[in-house]
Write an enzyme that holds these catalytic residues in place. Structure first.
Site, PDB file in Angstrom:
ATOM      1  N   ARG A  56     -27.484  27.442   2.775  1.00 30.98           N
ATOM      2  CA  ARG A  56     -27.906  26.554   3.291  1.00 30.98           C
ATOM      3  C   ARG A  56     -28.191  25.502   2.385  1.00 30.98           C
ATOM      4  NH1 ARG A  56     -25.912  26.004   8.706  1.00 30.98           N
ATOM      5  NH2 ARG A  56     -27.706  26.199  10.139  1.00 30.98           N
ATOM      6  N   ASN A  86     -20.010  25.209   5.546  1.00 24.75           N
ATOM      7  CA  ASN A  86     -20.913  24.119   6.062  1.00 24.75           C
ATOM      8  C   ASN A  86     -22.092  23.778   5.659  1.00 24.75           C
ATOM      9  OD1 ASN A  86     -22.630  26.187   6.794  1.00 24.75           O
ATOM     10  ND2 ASN A  86     -22.905  24.986   9.306  1.00 24.75           N
ATOM     11  N   HIS A 223     -17.382  35.578  15.194  1.00 18.72           N
ATOM     12  CA  HIS A 223     -17.992  35.234  16.873  1.00 18.72           C
ATOM     13  C   HIS A 223     -17.463  35.214  17.537  1.00 18.72           C
ATOM     14  CE1 HIS A 223     -17.839  31.355  15.901  1.00 18.72           C
ATOM     15  NE2 HIS A 223     -18.874  31.131  15.216  1.00 18.72           N
ATOM     16  N   ASP A 296     -23.770  35.324  11.628  1.00 12.73           N
ATOM     17  CA  ASP A 296     -23.859  34.401  11.589  1.00 12.73           C
ATOM     18  C   ASP A 296     -25.796  33.708  11.521  1.00 12.73           C
ATOM     19  OD1 ASP A 296     -23.457  31.999  12.337  1.00 12.73           O
ATOM     20  OD2 ASP A 296     -22.971  32.273  13.951  1.00 12.73           O
ATOM     21  N   HIS A 300     -32.704  26.723  11.145  1.00 15.42           N
ATOM     22  CA  HIS A 300     -32.921  25.863  11.185  1.00 15.42           C
ATOM     23  C   HIS A 300     -34.257  25.875  10.835  1.00 15.42           C
ATOM     24  CE1 HIS A 300     -29.161  24.534  11.968  1.00 15.42           C
ATOM     25  NE2 HIS A 300     -29.492  25.371  13.000  1.00 15.42           N
TER      26      HIS A 300
HETATM   27  O1  DOR Z   1     -24.344  28.389  16.245  1.00 13.94           O
HETATM   28  C1  DOR Z   1     -24.442  27.993  15.139  1.00 13.94           C
HETATM   29  N1  DOR Z   1     -24.815  27.945  13.547  1.00 13.94           N
HETATM   30  N2  DOR Z   1     -22.794  28.478  15.205  1.00 13.94           N
HETATM   31  C2  DOR Z   1     -22.505  28.017  13.515  1.00 13.94           C
HETATM   32  O2  DOR Z   1     -20.730  27.975  14.464  1.00 13.94           O
HETATM   33  C3  DOR Z   1     -22.828  27.229  12.922  1.00 13.94           C
HETATM   34  C4  DOR Z   1     -24.046  27.450  13.128  1.00 13.94           C
HETATM   35  C5  DOR Z   1     -25.097  26.479  11.834  1.00 13.94           C
HETATM   36  O3  DOR Z   1     -24.505  25.914  11.060  1.00 13.94           O
HETATM   37  O4  DOR Z   1     -26.101  26.381  12.124  1.00 13.94           O
END
Ligand code: DOR
Length: 419
Positions: A56, A86, A223, A296, A300
């Site tokens: 992040r 990302n 995944h 993965d 959040h």
């Molecule tokens: O559930 C997911 N969260 N799948 C992803 O491919 C991206 C990830 C995220 O960046 O939160």
């Protein structure tokens, strides 16, 4: 001690940042002042390597930082992770990659940034892969999204060959997933939630395999979660396509019915799938069709999860629980678990110079000490991640990292160590 050459009873002596001796128990002299890490009942192994985590930074520091994410990784037994691009801004240029590398100095594991395939991860034009490769990037992906345009993906694959890089894809066709928020099927109908069909993954996997075959590129499938996808990978490997695939602990351990209580900690993309999909995934893992277990890890903050299921951010924590989930839920012997979590992912990421063993004199001292019998309960507030969105809250797991050694430094020492 267990590495890709086999298992043996041994003491391991580390000096500086390398393994200096591996000898029968009791045969090593103990240098004065040496720190002794107790590995009674444990397996000493090359550190775990995660091909897929979201740290992040930059831009998402309310969810995780490289410091907190790398601490979670070290506590999970990892000595290296690949950080997904990302971020905000996305890792689409040498400048952002350098920034991530700079932020990673002093991290509790090696952090290897992946770069995006398309500029800004917008899916419109190719990013400058060569300038990122010059900074050491070896994996390119728009993870979170698939590269929907097949012509762009083809060009990315062609370029990646000359860079010796790997193209990794999040295989879900956006035209088929639409605004779905869980697996499409009987459970989604019952819950009244829009679904993401498994075939969205399968068609993208089939497209990517065809492009990889045509271009000769190295393709890594992130995944994979469906029976259709693993069948396609099996067939492609049989005809020599240069493809590898990973599966996550959550797709291997959990199914779509977890969503029945609308608990957003079970929301993830690709979504938790059907029982038949999970069975196919477990079979593919046991057969070597799936090459790696990757977390993965997708932290959040509470405000992104404490909303309705459809509005919630997709993603789950994984770094601290991955080994425990793998050793508790997969029914695989520990040497297979370690192949899937250490030396095979190290090879896919091109990290075998310092990661993934074997544990021999002169090798980089990136090690973990795993206690396969350790029972523990996942308590979200006790995790090192800045976020709390684990789907394994309250679960009892058997198996946990006891110590982690990064470049000769004991970064996790769980029990009393003696000098
Ligand atoms: O559930 C997911 N969260 N799948 C992803 O491919 C991206 C990830 C995220 O960046 O939160």
């Amino acid at each position: 001690m267990l590495d890709q050459t086999g298992a043996r009873r041994a003491d391991v002596l580390v000096k500086g940042d390398v393994v200096s001796e591996v000898a029968l128990p009791g045969e090593l002299g103990r240098p004065a002042g040496a720190l002794v890490l107790d590995a009674e009942g444990c397996v000493v192994a090359p550190g775990l390597v995660d091909l897929h985590c979201h740290l992040r930074e930059p831009g998402g520091e309310e969810a995780e930082t490289i410091e907190t994410g790398s601490r979670a990784a070290a506590l999970g037994g990892y000595t290296a992770v690949v950080a997904m691009p990302n971020t905000e801004p996305a890792a689409s240029s040498a400048a952002v990659v350098r920034h991530v590398l700079q932020l990673s100095r002093g991290a509790l594991c090696e952090v290897h940034p992946a770069g995006t395939i398309t500029d800004g991860r917008l899916g419109r034009s190719l990013a400058n892969l060569a300038e990122m490769a010059a900074e050491g990037v070896r994996i390119f992906t728009d993870d979170g999204n698939a590269v929907a345009d097949p012509a762009l993906m083809r060009r990315a694959m062609e370029y990646s060959r000359s860079l010796g890089a790997v193209i990794a894809d999040h295989c879900e066709d956006p035209a088929l997933t639409g605004d779905g928020c869980m697996n499409e099927g009987a459970v989604s109908s019952l819950l009244g939630l829009p679904g993401r069909p498994g075939v969205a993954e399968e068609v993208m996997v089939l497209r990517d395999l065809a492009l990889a075959r045509a271009t000769g590129a190295r393709l890594h499938l992130l995944h994979v979660s469906t029976a259709g996808a693993v069948a396609a990978v099996r067939a492609a490997k049989a005809v020599g396509v240069a493809v590898t695939a990973e599966a996550t602990p959550h797709h291997l351990a959990l199914e779509e019915d977890c969503v029945a209580g609308y608990d957003t900690s079970y929301k993830v993309n690709p979504p938790l799938r059907s029982h038949d999909d999970r069975s196919a995934l477990l079979e593919a893992l046991a057969q070597g069709v799936v090459d790696a277990i990757a977390t993965d890890h997708a932290p959040h903050p509470p405000e992104a999860k404490q909303v309705s299921f459809c509005e919630a951010a997709p993603g789950m924590l994984g770094l601290e629980t991955a080994f425990g989930v793998a050793s508790t839920c997969l029914g695989l012997p520990i040497d297979r678990v370690l192949a899937l979590m250490s030396w095979q992912p190290a090879a896919i990421a091109g990290l075998t110079g310092t990661q993934g063993g074997p544990v021999v004199p002169g090798a980089a001292a990136n090690l973990c000490v795993l206690d396969p019998a350790r029972r523990w309960t996942v308590v979200p507030s006790a995790l090192a991640s800045r976020s709390r969105n684990t789907p394994f809250a309250g679960r009892q797991l058997v198996g946990r990292a006891r110590h982690t050694v990064l470049a000769g430094e004991p970064v996790v020492v769980a029990e009393e160590a003696q000098r």
